[in-house]
Design a protein around this motif. Structure first.
Motif, PDB file in Angstrom:
ATOM      1  N   SER A 152       3.992  -1.128  -6.174  1.00  0.00           N
ATOM      2  CA  SER A 152       3.293  -1.853  -5.117  1.00  0.00           C
ATOM      3  C   SER A 152       4.079  -3.093  -4.707  1.00  0.00           C
ATOM      4  O   SER A 152       4.243  -3.367  -3.514  1.00  0.00           O
ATOM      5  N   TRP A 171       2.052   1.631  -3.329  1.00  0.00           N
ATOM      6  CA  TRP A 171       0.984   1.916  -4.282  1.00  0.00           C
ATOM      7  C   TRP A 171       0.758   3.427  -4.404  1.00  0.00           C
ATOM      8  O   TRP A 171       0.510   3.940  -5.497  1.00  0.00           O
ATOM      9  N   PHE A 217       0.840  -1.195   0.000  1.00  0.00           N
ATOM     10  CA  PHE A 217       0.000   0.000   0.000  1.00  0.00           C
ATOM     11  C   PHE A 217       0.878   1.249   0.000  1.00  0.00           C
ATOM     12  O   PHE A 217       0.616   2.210  -0.724  1.00  0.00           O
TER      13      PHE A 217
END
Lengths: 295, 352, 287, 348
Positions: free
Chosen positions: B251, B132, B129
């Motif tokens: 990611s 990301w 995350f």
């Protein structure tokens, strides 16, 4: 040295023969296709912008038929590059539609265009057509990397199948290389182009968008690519030939569309038109002296 | 044709390894000069460097312990690098992964085996995350990932600082340090080379090096990722959605760095300690470069860096020279390795 | 007094200027080199080197002014090293910059340990007021703005970064131009390093603390112009100065990470890509 | 019988001589693991190092060797390296005692100490309950309290500042002691609290200090490692700005700032470390918890360096060039006495 001639005593054909060392097929035989022409790719009133955001295609419409080569003649920078990209899904369509055999392709991705059976020989092979730091093997499957043939599942690439396939292309299209494991960066320009042509034609495409397919090639390579284009046409493919070389367009095309400032200003029959008429259309877009539009 | 064939031979694996080996030798040579110029004993430094890195079980353990997270952060860097991106933020992703591993490890009750797995999974996802975000910003808004990953690293460190500080929710009041509670024994990665700190995390790291290698070189998705890294226009031409690949690459890079953090928490410290990392994330950049972006090479690059760190400790302890000579050597190795034509130029000089 | 009144003072402005100065200098240096087509993320390490050399020279000569010049020379040498690596040896620009950062970090610890016996810390040495550097920075930045957009030299610089082939055709030596501006970048980073030293009169390894990278961010947010970079640096300096004052109201950890968070947000929302030099980061091979 | 007795005596004397000589050949060795940040903080690490060096010098003199033969020390980069160093030192078997400096070594030592039950360990600033560990803790808040008294007494603006490195329990303890000390002597005083977020960034440390000075604080104390050096630099910029040092008399260790450093809190880590090592050398070392400070069984370990005279064990002279009023010294004596007899209770 094979021989010297005086410039005014020779012609293109002789010169070419000397360079290649044998007869060159410069005037090509075009077999007539029987039956009504079958439209494959339909382009209706397509508009698109260029990299700077200016309108480069201002409503382009035409049909591409099976067993034909439609040549696009025009002076560079009149929307040819954008047209090729729009027809391969690389550039978004602002307005209008593109369909292949009734399959709507407007707004689809490059992936969908490839899957629909549109092959593409890009104008800039170094930038678009090849990953220069990939090997021949890797470049041979560019665009088809997900095909079942090469990737039986998303966790497995069939290395042997890729090697076999690449070796076939190398053999059939005469790519000169020490092995399929070398980087394409190390190949000559002509061999790089042969690899691209081989890759695109081996897909069994329904439509071929060939942008400047012979640019930068030696005469042998040029001849080879032209022959291959005709062979694909004879096998039923629909070919869109975008070329700055008017002679090439006239020689290969079944029909010639003239593009001027983002519009198709005329579609001509190569049998009934001449360089002069095409040249005027290309430079001014004017239809004044041109005959009736041929559809 | 012959000439080009020779050239092509040049870019083979042996050639790559040769350049790497020469770079390392060159770096050691110049370091020797620096040590000599600074008035220290060259032989004493190098002997202690070796002793501290490989001289005995403890030294080897020290090297392997330090190498473990660097393998994963090196993979993190090179994975993004293969997609043409610079993940400078592995440090932050590592912290995010570590804190999540510590929380899951300390506050969740799960059976042996499953617990560790869930910890690793959660840490990996948390790191992913954190990767990301810059991936999305890069793909959708064109934000330079070099800067954004780095800034997010500082944010991650500050955020975890807060979580384990006395006013933060995860602070373990039993200790006078900024740290979380100890993880449950079911969440700990077993140590495999007692009494050293080497844990199963090392095996996990090596395993992931092979996974990354397989992904990059043996799957269609890895093929697509590499083509995006080498030539975005050609990748686009090949029907590859570049934006997706950029987001995915960062990611996964975050995931790998997050696992590095989890390995430290579950295998080395057994809790999250504020600012525990001595820069493993930054080391990953160096590791990825020394490995010349090859996943298997990352194992050896990390080993080299872990050895330098561990050896540096011994140099410091022996008093032969400041232990930071190891950091100088590391910097020099990178410097020579990153100039592809340098070694070739040097070889040509020698022949002249 | 209201909290707002407590915070918004002339001191806030001065603190903003102090905090912004090194960032603005680094952003300016990076603007020059990137306009010429060379990315240098080694600015962080170059600034550390500048601070270290200032400490060394000031400590041994006792003259902070000579130290200031030495810092700029050292920065220039680091810039030259980067330029040689990128141009002559065709290293990836970002990778070479990372190399400089790692190498300098190691050297700084080794040198401080060897010279002063203190790991990463120098002894105290004579210093000058940082306001000299701040004033100089503002003058240099405004002059650079004029230089870059109003002189033929500035035009040549931009052409080299935008269309090196065209520059070459027009008789501009692409490589020489790139060497010059990458070295200039190093000199400015060295000056920024001297600022760090002079802010406390000694060197510590953590004193640059990521401000070099923020300089790069400032250049991006400032859209590749000297004045723009200054504006972004001032914005960052302001937020950093503000966060110190906000510590009375929010947890220190959040406050400390605020400038970095704002930088990411600024990058995401205020970015314009129009001015990125077309040939940035690409090796130019003379035809 | 008599002869036998003489024989036994002779054997005893000879054997003890042999043992003594053998012992003389191998002096005890000390392993010192400093806290992160390393030497050069002119404070905690340097002070610990001084204690170990002093002990090593005594031992070295006794055995006729150099200090280097007795003392080995390391400066870890980060928390994660502690366990490795502890293991290395312990496993080598070379060291008679391993001294671990810093609260953050506790976690690692808890893992290492049980693996080497015969190895003697000392940990400073934290308690580790192991049968082979002596835990040395100091009432830091007492030092901070005394500085708070001085700052609260001297302030003309009724605002004083505190600058911490990071918001961690140890530093919060300092902050609380400081605040209570200031309020004990001056109930109207307001304390500004700031954290740098880094231990080695004096540039930011100076900037934070300027911020507090400009907000009206005239005296700033704190504990921020090398970042704290920036406070002194900032204080130089205005004749009304002053600072206090931490743990050692920083007016002596940073003499270029002796004109702004009014005084320093004292944490006699050197004494604690030295006494632990000497106990080992004398054979009287025992594991357990050793609390140092004014309000402890030892009755020493903290204090303040201020003024020009050593007043008692807690109020020591300082190298500072700043003059302080006698009334302040009296107040400090009062405070120290209050802490000692328990009438002043400091929350921490």
């Amino acid at each position: 040295m094979i021989g010297t001639v005086r410039a005014d005593e020779t012609n293109e054909r002789e010169l070419a023969e000397m360079m290649v060392g044998r007869d060159v097929v410069f005037t090509v035989r075009r077999t007539e296709v029987k039956g009504a022409p079958e439209p494959v790719l339909k382009v209706v009133d397509v508009q698109a912008v260029d990299d700077r955001g200016l309108l480069a295609l201002k409503g382009v419409s035409f049909e591409l038929r099976k067993n034909e080569i439609l040549g696009i003649a025009g002076v560079q920078g009149n929307g040819q590059a954008e047209l090729a990209e729009v027809l391969t899904g690389l550039r978004p369509v602002k307005k209008g539609s593109i369909s292949l055999d009734g399959l709507e392709l407007t707004g689809k991705t490059a992936r969908d265009f490839i899957d629909a059976g549109i092959a593409h020989i890009p104008a800039d092979r170094h930038l678009r057509g090849l990953v220069m730091d990939f090997t021949l093997r890797e470049n041979a499957i560019l665009g088809r990397q997900r095909a079942h043939e090469f990737a039986p599942s998303c966790f497995w690439q069939d290395q042997r199948a890729i090697t076999r396939y690449t070796e076939r292309i190398v053999r059939e299209f005469g790519v000169k290389t020490p092995s399929v494991h070398v980087l394409v960066r190390n190949l000559s320009g002509g061999n790089q182009q042969r690899l691209i042509v081989g890759r695109e034609f081996s897909k069994g495409p329904r439509v071929i968008i060939a942008a400047q397919p012979t640019r930068g090639l030696d005469i042998g390579g040029m001849e080879y690519v032209r022959e291959q284009l005709l062979a694909m046409r004879d096998h039923g493919a629909a070919v869109l030939l975008i070329s700055m070389d008017l002679d090439e367009v006239m020689m290969l095309s079944d029909r010639i569309a003239v593009i001027y400032e983002g519009r198709i200003v005329a579609i001509k029959d190569p049998e009934t038109t001449d360089r002069r008429e095409l040249g005027e259309l290309m430079l001014s877009g004017s239809r004044a002296q041109a005959g009736g539009e041929m559809r | 044709m012959k000439r080009s064939a020779l050239l092509l031979k040049g870019s083979s694996l042996a050639h790559e390894l040769g350049i790497t080996a020469l770079s390392i030798l060159l770096a050691f040579g110049i370091s020797a000069f620096i040590i000599w110029a600074a008035g220290f004993s060259v032989s004493a430094v190098f002997i202690n460097l070796w002793k501290g890195a490989f001289g005995g079980k403890l030294a080897l353990g020290s090297t392997l312990t330090k190498s473990t997270p660097i393998i994963l952060t090196s993979l993190s860097f090179l994975f993004a690098f293969r997609a043409g991106l610079f993940n400078i933020g592995a440090e932050g992703q590592l912290y995010i992964g570590a804190i999540v591993a510590a929380v899951v490890g300390a506050y969740l009750n799960l059976p042996v085996g499953l617990h560790v797995f869930v910890c690793l999974l959660a840490a990996g996802l948390a790191g992913a995350f954190w990767g990301w975000i810059p991936g999305y910003l890069r793909a959708k808004r064109g934000v330079n990932e070099f800067v954004s990953t780095m800034m997010l690293s500082y944010v991650a460190i500050g955020f975890t600082d807060y979580l384990v500080a006395p006013r933060g929710p995860l602070h373990d009041a039993k200790y006078w340090a900024n740290q979380t509670a100890r993880i449950a024994s079911t969440a700990a990665l077993p140590r495999i080379m007692r009494p050293t700190q080497v844990s199963v995390a090392l095996i996990i790291a090596v395993f992931f090096a092979f996974v990354v290698w397989y992904y990059l070189f043996r799957t269609p998705a890895g093929y697509e990722l590499r083509s995006v890294g080498l030539s975005p226009p050609a990748a686009e031409y090949g029907g590859i959605r570049i934006e997706r690949k950029l987001i995915l690459a960062l990611s996964i890079a975050g995931l790998l760095a997050g696992l590095a953090g989890a390995g430290e928490v579950l295998g080395t410290h057994f809790r999250f300690i504020g600012r525990f990392s001595p820069g493993y994330g930054w080391d990953g950049i160096a590791g990825g470069l020394i490995a010349r972006a090859h996943p298997i090479g990352a194992i050896f690059a990390a080993l080299l860096m872990g050895a330098l760190r561990a050896g540096g400790m011994q140099v410091q302890r022996s008093g032969a020279a400041p232990g930071d000579i190891a950091a100088v050597i590391q910097g020099l190795v990178i410097f020579f390795i990153i100039a592809p034509t340098l070694i070739r130029v040097l070889i040509r000089w020698r022949k002249r | 007094m209201s909290p707002l009144g407590d915070i918004l003072t002339i001191q806030l402005v001065l603190a903003t200027l102090r905090l912004a100065t090194p960032i603005a200098l680094i952003a300016l240096g990076e603007t020059f080199s990137e306009r010429a087509g060379i990315i240098n993320v080694g600015v962080e390490g170059t600034a550390v080197l500048g601070a270290l050399v200032t400490a060394l020279v000031s400590y041994f000569t006792g003259s902070p002014w000579i130290a200031l010049i030495a810092a700029m020379v050292a920065g220039g040498l680091a810039g030259a090293l980067h330029a040689v690596w990128c141009i002559r040896f065709q290293a990836n620009h970002v990778v070479s910059g990372i190399g400089i950062n790692i190498l300098v970090a190691g050297l700084a610890l080794f040198i401080t340990s060897s010279v002063w016996g203190w790991r990463g810390t120098s002894a105290s040495a004579p210093m000058i007021s940082t306001w000299y550097i701040t004033t100089a920075a503002f003058l240099i930045i405004f002059a650079s703005q004029v230089f870059m957009f109003r002189t033929k030299w500035g035009l040549r610089l931009r052409v080299v970064g935008e269309k090196p082939e065209a520059a070459d055709t027009a008789g501009i030596d692409v490589h020489r131009t790139r060497y010059i501006y990458t070295i200039l970048n190093g000199v400015l980073c060295g000056l920024a390093g001297a600022f760090f030293f002079n802010s406390v009169g000694r060197f510590t390894s953590g004193m640059v603390g990521g401000r070099g990278f923020i300089g790069i961010a400032a250049m991006v947010i400032g859209n590749y112009s000297p004045i723009g970079g200054l504006g972004a640096a001032l914005l960052f300096g302001f937020i950093d100065a503000l966060q110190m004052r906000l510590q009375s109201y929010i947890p220190s950890q959040f406050s400390i990470m605020l400038p970095y968070l704002i930088t990411v947000i600024a990058l995401a929302f205020f970015i314009r890509k129009a001015n990125v030099p077309a040939a940035l980061g690409k090796h130019y091979v003379k035809q | 019988m008599k002869r036998l007795g003489t024989l036994i005596l002779a054997v005893l004397i000879v054997s003890s001589l042999v043992v003594g000589l053998g012992f003389a050949k191998t002096p005890p060795k000390i392993g010192l693991i400093l806290a992160t940040g390393g030497l050069g903080d002119k404070s905690f690490n340097d002070q610990s190092f001084k204690g170990a060096s002093d002990a090593a010098a005594k031992i070295a003199a006794q055995y006729g060797v150099t200090v280097d033969d007795v003392l080995d020390y390391v400066e870890p980069n980060d928390v994660s390296e502690y366990e490795g160093y502890q293991l290395q030192f312990a496993d080598s078997g070379d060291y008679d005692i391993i001294v671990c400096i810093g609260f953050d070594q506790a976690s690692a030592l808890e893992t290492v100490a049980p693996q080497y039950p015969d190895q003697k360990f000392v940990i400073v600033d934290m308690v580790v309950n192991q049968p082979n560990v002596a835990s040395v803790v100091t009432n830091d808040w007492e030092e901070a309290f005394l500085v708070g008294v001085a700052a609260g007494y001297l302030t003309k603006t009724n605002i004083i500042g505190f600058e911490g490195g990071m918001e961690i329990p140890l530093i919060i303890g300092f902050m609380k002691g400081y605040t209570q000390g200031a309020q004990w002597v001056n109930p109207d005083v307001k304390v500004l609290v700031r954290y740098v977020g880094e231990w080695a960034n004096p540039t930011l440390g100076a900037e934070l200090a300027r911020e507090m000075y400009n907000a009206g604080a005239d005296y700033i104390y704190g504990a921020a490692g090398k970042s704290h050096l920036g406070v002194f630099t900032a204080a130089e910029e205005n004749p009304n700005w002053y600072a206090f040092g931490t743990d050692v008399d920083q007016a002596a260790t940073a003499p270029e700032h002796a004109d702004v450093i009014v005084g320093s809190g004292l944490k006699r880590v050197d004494l604690a470390v030295e006494s632990q090592i000497m106990r080992m050398a004398n054979g009287t070392w025992k594991p357990g918890i050793y609390s140092y400070g004014i309000h402890t069984e030892f009755g020493f370990g903290t204090g303040i360096a201020i003024g020009q005279l050593d007043v008692n064990d807690y109020i020591r002279k300082s190298a500072s060039e700043v003059k302080v009023p006698c009334e302040l010294i009296l107040k400090l004596v009062e405070a120290a006495n209050g802490i000692k007899d328990g009438s002043i209770v400091i929350e921490h």
